[in-house]
Scaffold this motif. Structure first.
Motif, PDB file in Angstrom:
ATOM      1  N   TYR A 314     -96.445   7.352  39.247  1.00  0.00           N
ATOM      2  CA  TYR A 314     -95.138   6.872  39.686  1.00  0.00           C
ATOM      3  C   TYR A 314     -94.742   5.557  39.048  1.00  0.00           C
ATOM      4  O   TYR A 314     -93.568   5.270  38.888  1.00  0.00           O
ATOM      5  N   TYR A 315     -95.763   4.732  38.747  1.00  0.00           N
ATOM      6  CA  TYR A 315     -95.483   3.377  38.273  1.00  0.00           C
ATOM      7  C   TYR A 315     -96.232   3.134  36.967  1.00  0.00           C
ATOM      8  O   TYR A 315     -97.294   3.707  36.747  1.00  0.00           O
ATOM      9  N   ALA A 323     -91.360   7.314  37.797  1.00  0.00           N
ATOM     10  CA  ALA A 323     -91.277   8.690  38.302  1.00  0.00           C
ATOM     11  C   ALA A 323     -89.845   9.210  38.258  1.00  0.00           C
ATOM     12  O   ALA A 323     -88.892   8.438  38.440  1.00  0.00           O
ATOM     13  N   ASP A 324     -89.702  10.500  38.006  1.00  0.00           N
ATOM     14  CA  ASP A 324     -88.368  11.123  38.013  1.00  0.00           C
ATOM     15  C   ASP A 324     -87.710  10.935  39.372  1.00  0.00           C
ATOM     16  O   ASP A 324     -88.370  10.757  40.391  1.00  0.00           O
ATOM     17  N   ARG A 325     -86.394  11.065  39.367  1.00  0.00           N
ATOM     18  CA  ARG A 325     -85.602  10.747  40.555  1.00  0.00           C
ATOM     19  C   ARG A 325     -85.990  11.487  41.836  1.00  0.00           C
ATOM     20  O   ARG A 325     -85.980  10.924  42.908  1.00  0.00           O
ATOM     21  N   ASP A 326     -86.309  12.755  41.691  1.00  0.00           N
ATOM     22  CA  ASP A 326     -86.552  13.533  42.918  1.00  0.00           C
ATOM     23  C   ASP A 326     -88.029  13.567  43.323  1.00  0.00           C
ATOM     24  O   ASP A 326     -88.410  14.310  44.226  1.00  0.00           O
ATOM     25  N   ARG A 345    -100.451   1.630  44.491  1.00  0.00           N
ATOM     26  CA  ARG A 345    -100.048   0.730  45.590  1.00  0.00           C
ATOM     27  C   ARG A 345     -99.004  -0.285  45.108  1.00  0.00           C
ATOM     28  O   ARG A 345     -99.350  -1.309  44.542  1.00  0.00           O
ATOM     29  N   VAL A 346     -97.777   0.008  45.339  1.00  0.00           N
ATOM     30  CA  VAL A 346     -96.690  -0.888  44.919  1.00  0.00           C
ATOM     31  C   VAL A 346     -95.829  -1.273  46.122  1.00  0.00           C
ATOM     32  O   VAL A 346     -95.697  -2.439  46.472  1.00  0.00           O
ATOM     33  N   ILE A 373     -84.749  -9.687  36.774  1.00  0.00           N
ATOM     34  CA  ILE A 373     -85.600  -8.635  37.357  1.00  0.00           C
ATOM     35  C   ILE A 373     -85.620  -7.472  36.373  1.00  0.00           C
ATOM     36  O   ILE A 373     -84.560  -7.073  35.852  1.00  0.00           O
ATOM     37  N   LYS A 374     -86.787  -6.935  36.168  1.00  0.00           N
ATOM     38  CA  LYS A 374     -86.889  -5.814  35.222  1.00  0.00           C
ATOM     39  C   LYS A 374     -86.491  -4.491  35.873  1.00  0.00           C
ATOM     40  O   LYS A 374     -86.650  -4.313  37.084  1.00  0.00           O
ATOM     41  N   LYS A 375     -86.012  -3.607  35.038  1.00  0.00           N
ATOM     42  CA  LYS A 375     -85.697  -2.248  35.508  1.00  0.00           C
ATOM     43  C   LYS A 375     -86.935  -1.632  36.167  1.00  0.00           C
ATOM     44  O   LYS A 375     -88.056  -1.830  35.689  1.00  0.00           O
ATOM     45  N   GLY A 376     -86.723  -0.910  37.229  1.00  0.00           N
ATOM     46  CA  GLY A 376     -87.816  -0.200  37.898  1.00  0.00           C
ATOM     47  C   GLY A 376     -88.581  -1.047  38.896  1.00  0.00           C
ATOM     48  O   GLY A 376     -89.587  -0.607  39.452  1.00  0.00           O
ATOM     49  N   THR A 377     -88.092  -2.255  39.168  1.00  0.00           N
ATOM     50  CA  THR A 377     -88.814  -3.133  40.100  1.00  0.00           C
ATOM     51  C   THR A 377     -88.502  -2.755  41.554  1.00  0.00           C
ATOM     52  O   THR A 377     -87.338  -2.531  41.910  1.00  0.00           O
TER      53      THR A 377
END
Ligand SMILES: C[S@@+](CC[C@H](N)C(=O)[O-])C[C@H]1O[C@@H](n2cnc3c(N)ncnc32)[C@H](O)[C@@H]1O
Length: 506
Positions: A314-315, A323-326, A345-346, A373-377
């Motif tokens: 996922y990360y 991870a993909d949207r769904d 663990r995020v 802030i980076k994308k995906g944070t």
């Protein structure tokens, strides 16, 4: 960790009437300066020097509404219904089934009149204020011209210069008195107050020669000929520092991870009443505990490969979402063998992004970043009270009618068209996500996540950035991602995006 930020000065300010408190039960977001109260017919002037037949007119250039009134449809400043909906879901406030109807009908009424907010809102309740030395306002680039109001009473916009000699004022008084429906000169004496009226920011004007019971509330765009007054007012505008500090304490005492700053350079609104800052969801008494406990993993490589808890990666190595949207985000739990450094663990570690709750011009409170802030944070989880769908219907019915719902259906695993079993209500208990506003061009997305259990009905809702974020950029998500126009309540959207849909449909 955080700080209260306010930039306006206190010296020489006009103290507002504290007005009623701003509890969420119908008064949240109400301007602190004074209660707008119900719509009133204009108070007829009685002083002999006053033009008869009507109360003070609007600022030059304004056309008075047929029935001068405060904005109809919403109690001023209320935060309207929000039944937030997940990415692929039905959208805000929909499909709630029984119990919704009445509230939605009422809410539709609210939405439909909102666009017709009267420009001038007479406020018949006197306010104890200190009125500065009167200034005459020279209308710029605007010759004296009659402006007809709905009763066809001509209002003559004064072209007088500031600080008119006494004689001129007396002259004006003489000219304007004794005319029942003739022309009158209406001069702004001072701006007394400002506040958000359900997303519309208004300023209260004191008219020269008229009492404090006959002030008018106008939009900023109507103050073009009042620039000096505006500047003076903004310089001395009241700031309720103590109340902002209370808000800061409310947040920072509960907030365990990110530093939070509270700022308001827009109006006088301070700490929300009846709001408890929480970090985790609260289960209502009638909510069953999740029925599919996580089977703990036995991984020794921090779950880099073949962990039984997860269904993919996922990360990335920095913890950014890939991870993909769904794809539901399944993290290892407390009983797993892996360590704190496990790659899954995020969310459970929380977010350390530096954020600010700030007062927006037209949307009440909002949240913005104080750093890149980076994308995906991971930014925050949407937390509140977990309640049943029936309870959500009940609360939604009442709150939607009052424009106050913070319901988010847990329907990411509910078949299309079906109603979710549970919802999260963040109205009185929530965290920073309570303050996330809507945008038609969002920079946040919402995902479903699981940590301690895998019960699909009780997934967690988590926000991640969809692009890199600049400091000072507001963090926003799309309240109506499916954008199918289905919904019972509409409010004007102030997201300001180029591709703004102009309305938010709940
Ligand atoms: C979840 S609350 C967001 C926080 C809210 N601004 C506050 O002060 O608590 C949703 C409400 O914020 C306001 N809002 C959010 N986004 C908006 C937008 N793009 N345009 C206008 N109002 C907005 C609406 O009043 C809406 O009902």
């Amino acid at each position: 960790m955080g700080q209260v930020s306010e930039t306006t000065e206190e010296a020489g300010r006009v103290p507002p009437d504290p007005g009623p408190s701003r509890g969420r039960g119908g008064t949240r977001g109400r301007p602190r300066g004074r209660p707008p109260g119900p719509a009133h017919a204009p108070v007829r002037p009685s002083a002999p020097v006053r033009p008869r037949g009507r109360p003070p007119g609007p600022a030059p250039g304004l056309v008075r509404p047929l029935t001068p009134a405060r904005p109809r449809g919403h109690p001023p400043g209320v935060v309207r219904a929000l039944s937030l909906s997940p990415t692929a879901s039905r959208g805000i406030g929909r499909g709630r089934g029984r119990g919704r109807g009445r509230g939605q009908e009422a809410a539709r009424g609210h939405g439909s009149v909102r666009g017709r907010i009267a420009t001038v809102i007479p406020m018949p309740v006197p306010v104890p204020v200190t009125v500065p030395e009167p200034l005459m306002r020279p209308p710029k680039n605007q010759p004296s011209q009659p402006v007809l109001d709905s009763r066809s009473v001509p209002l003559v916009v004064t072209a007088q210069k500031r600080n008119l000699p006494k004689k001129s004022r007396q002259q004006i008084a003489a000219e304007t008195s004794g005319h029942t429906d003739g022309s009158g000169i209406y001069v702004v004496e001072a701006i007394l107050n400002d506040a958000d009226f359900g997303g519309v920011h208004l300023f209260e004007l004191k008219w020269e020669g008229y009492s404090l019971a006959e002030t008018s509330w106008v939009k900023k765009s109507d103050l073009d000929n009042c620039k000096e007054h505006y500047k003076t007012y903004m310089k001395n505008r009241p700031v309720n520092t103590a109340d902002l500090r209370k808000f800061y304490i409310l947040v920072s005492e509960a907030q365990s991870t990110q530093p939070i700053v509270i700022s308001n350079t827009v109006d006088t609104v301070g700490c929300p009443d009846n709001f408890t800052y929480i970090n985790e969801n609260i289960y209502s008494e009638n909510i069953p505990r999740p029925c599919t406990p996580l089977c703990p993993c036995t991984c020794t490589d921090n779950c880099k490969k073949d962990c039984e808890c997860v269904e993919g990666q996922y990360y990335d190595s920095d913890g950014a979402l890939i991870a993909d949207r769904d794809v539901p985000l399944m993290e290892c739990g407390p009983r797993c063998a892996c360590s704190e450094d496990c790659v899954t663990r995020v969310i459970q570690k929380g977010s350390n992004v530096n954020l600010e709750i700030f007062r927006t011009q037209h949307k009440g409170w909002g949240v913005r970043s104080r750093q890149h802030i980076k994308k995906g944070t991971f930014i925050a989880e949407y937390v509140g009270e977990i309640i049943t769908s029936e309870d959500a219907d009940r609360r939604g019915c009442d709150d939607t009618a009052a424009g106050l719902t913070y319901l988010f259906d847990l329907d990411m695993n509910t078949p299309k068209g079906a109603i979710s079993e549970f919802s999260i209500d963040a109205k009185t208990h929530g965290n920073i996500s309570h303050f996330f506003n809507h945008s038609c061009d969002p920079n946040l997305e919402i995902r479903q996540a699981f940590v301690e259990h895998r019960d699909p009905r009780l997934h967690r809702l988590v926000f991640f950035t969809t692009r890199d974020i600049e400091p000072k950029e507001e963090l926003v998500f799309d309240y109506d991602p499916s954008n199918d126009g289905v919904g019972k309540m509409t409010i004007r959207c102030f997201c300001g995006a180029k591709k703004c849909r102009k309305v938010i449909v709940f």
